[in-house]
Design a protein around this motif. Structure first.
Motif, PDB file in Angstrom:
ATOM      1  N   GLY A 133     -32.913  35.873  64.356  1.00 35.80           N
ATOM      2  CA  GLY A 133     -33.877  35.732  65.435  1.00 35.80           C
ATOM      3  C   GLY A 133     -33.543  36.514  66.689  1.00 35.80           C
ATOM      4  N   ASP A 134     -34.103  36.046  67.793  1.00 35.89           N
ATOM      5  CA  ASP A 134     -33.936  36.732  69.080  1.00 35.89           C
ATOM      6  C   ASP A 134     -32.479  36.786  69.523  1.00 35.89           C
ATOM      7  N   LYS A 135     -31.738  35.739  69.237  1.00 31.84           N
ATOM      8  CA  LYS A 135     -30.329  35.696  69.637  1.00 31.84           C
ATOM      9  C   LYS A 135     -29.561  36.829  68.962  1.00 31.84           C
ATOM     10  N   ALA A 136     -29.772  37.020  67.677  1.00 31.16           N
ATOM     11  CA  ALA A 136     -29.099  38.103  66.958  1.00 31.16           C
ATOM     12  C   ALA A 136     -29.540  39.457  67.496  1.00 31.16           C
ATOM     13  N   PHE A 137     -30.824  39.586  67.808  1.00 29.95           N
ATOM     14  CA  PHE A 137     -31.335  40.834  68.357  1.00 29.95           C
ATOM     15  C   PHE A 137     -30.649  41.149  69.685  1.00 29.95           C
ATOM     16  N   LEU A 195     -19.455  47.415  58.321  1.00 30.16           N
ATOM     17  CA  LEU A 195     -18.736  46.226  58.757  1.00 30.16           C
ATOM     18  C   LEU A 195     -19.735  45.187  59.236  1.00 30.16           C
ATOM     19  N   ALA A 196     -19.317  43.935  59.148  1.00 30.58           N
ATOM     20  CA  ALA A 196     -20.160  42.818  59.577  1.00 30.58           C
ATOM     21  C   ALA A 196     -19.805  42.433  61.005  1.00 30.58           C
ATOM     22  N   VAL A 197     -20.820  42.044  61.755  1.00 29.34           N
ATOM     23  CA  VAL A 197     -20.647  41.559  63.122  1.00 29.34           C
ATOM     24  C   VAL A 197     -21.192  40.143  63.178  1.00 29.34           C
ATOM     25  N   ALA A 198     -20.414  39.247  63.767  1.00 25.58           N
ATOM     26  CA  ALA A 198     -20.802  37.837  63.844  1.00 25.58           C
ATOM     27  C   ALA A 198     -20.872  37.374  65.296  1.00 25.58           C
ATOM     28  N   ASP A 199     -21.617  36.296  65.507  1.00 21.61           N
ATOM     29  CA  ASP A 199     -21.646  35.684  66.840  1.00 21.61           C
ATOM     30  C   ASP A 199     -20.385  34.833  67.013  1.00 21.61           C
ATOM     31  N   ARG A 200     -20.237  34.218  68.147  1.00 17.65           N
ATOM     32  CA  ARG A 200     -18.999  33.474  68.411  1.00 17.65           C
ATOM     33  C   ARG A 200     -18.849  32.240  67.522  1.00 17.65           C
ATOM     34  N   HIS A 201     -19.913  31.858  66.816  1.00 19.42           N
ATOM     35  CA  HIS A 201     -19.854  30.726  65.887  1.00 19.42           C
ATOM     36  C   HIS A 201     -19.596  31.173  64.452  1.00 19.42           C
ATOM     37  N   GLY A 202     -19.429  32.485  64.250  1.00 20.20           N
ATOM     38  CA  GLY A 202     -19.131  33.003  62.921  1.00 20.20           C
ATOM     39  C   GLY A 202     -20.339  33.374  62.085  1.00 20.20           C
ATOM     40  N   GLN A 203     -21.539  33.243  62.621  1.00 18.63           N
ATOM     41  CA  GLN A 203     -22.753  33.622  61.898  1.00 18.63           C
ATOM     42  C   GLN A 203     -22.939  35.138  61.975  1.00 18.63           C
ATOM     43  N   VAL A 204     -23.088  35.785  60.828  1.00 19.57           N
ATOM     44  CA  VAL A 204     -23.299  37.230  60.819  1.00 19.57           C
ATOM     45  C   VAL A 204     -24.658  37.535  61.434  1.00 19.57           C
ATOM     46  N   ILE A 205     -24.644  38.437  62.429  1.00 19.11           N
ATOM     47  CA  ILE A 205     -25.888  38.815  63.106  1.00 19.11           C
ATOM     48  C   ILE A 205     -26.358  40.202  62.695  1.00 19.11           C
ATOM     49  N   GLY A 206     -25.469  40.977  62.060  1.00 19.33           N
ATOM     50  CA  GLY A 206     -25.865  42.313  61.637  1.00 19.33           C
ATOM     51  C   GLY A 206     -24.698  43.119  61.095  1.00 19.33           C
TER      52      GLY A 206
END
Length: 125
Positions: A59-63, A28-39
């Motif tokens: 980057g660091d935010k996704a990490f 499954l995909a996980v996204a940040d609150r803006h909808g960008q997939v982080i992992g």
């Protein structure tokens, strides 16, 4: 000061799912609150395997935001649940108001964990 150091593996430590599976996996995909997939979180029950793959492009935010999902997998293994159940819990407990969340409808299957790693980071392959 000239002697080699000997390191002996100590038994114990927290239980972990295997990080290897050459069999089909669910992911499954996980996204940040803006909808960008982080992992991506992936799982295979037959190999008792699961993992979290961060998108390095995030980057660091996704990490930082992604570490929560790796911890969820560690906690699930410590509770003794199957990897696929861990993914199901992630979906059920996901909250889009948090800093990261499961992308709705993203649960799918891949040929193996390496496919998910390449999806997250095309340079992997």
């Amino acid at each position: 000061m000239n002697e080699d150091l000997l390191f002996n593996a100590a038994p114990g430590g927290p239980p972990r799912y295997s990080h290897l599976s050459h069999k089909p996996v669910q992911y499954l995909a996980v996204a940040d609150r803006h909808g960008q997939v982080i992992g991506y979180a992936w799982a295979n029950d037959a190999d008792d395997a699961a993992g979290w793959v961060i998108r390095k492009a995030g980057g660091d935010k996704a990490f930082n935001e992604g570490s929560v999902w790796a911890i969820k997998l560690h906690d699930a293994k410590a509770r003794g649940i199957a990897p696929s159940v861990a993914l199901a819990e992630m979906i059920q407990e996901s909250d889009p108001t948090k800093s990261s969340h499961v992308v709705s409808g993203s649960l799918t299957e891949a040929a193996n964990a390496d496919v998910v790693r390449r999806l997250a980071n095309p340079e992997y392959g």
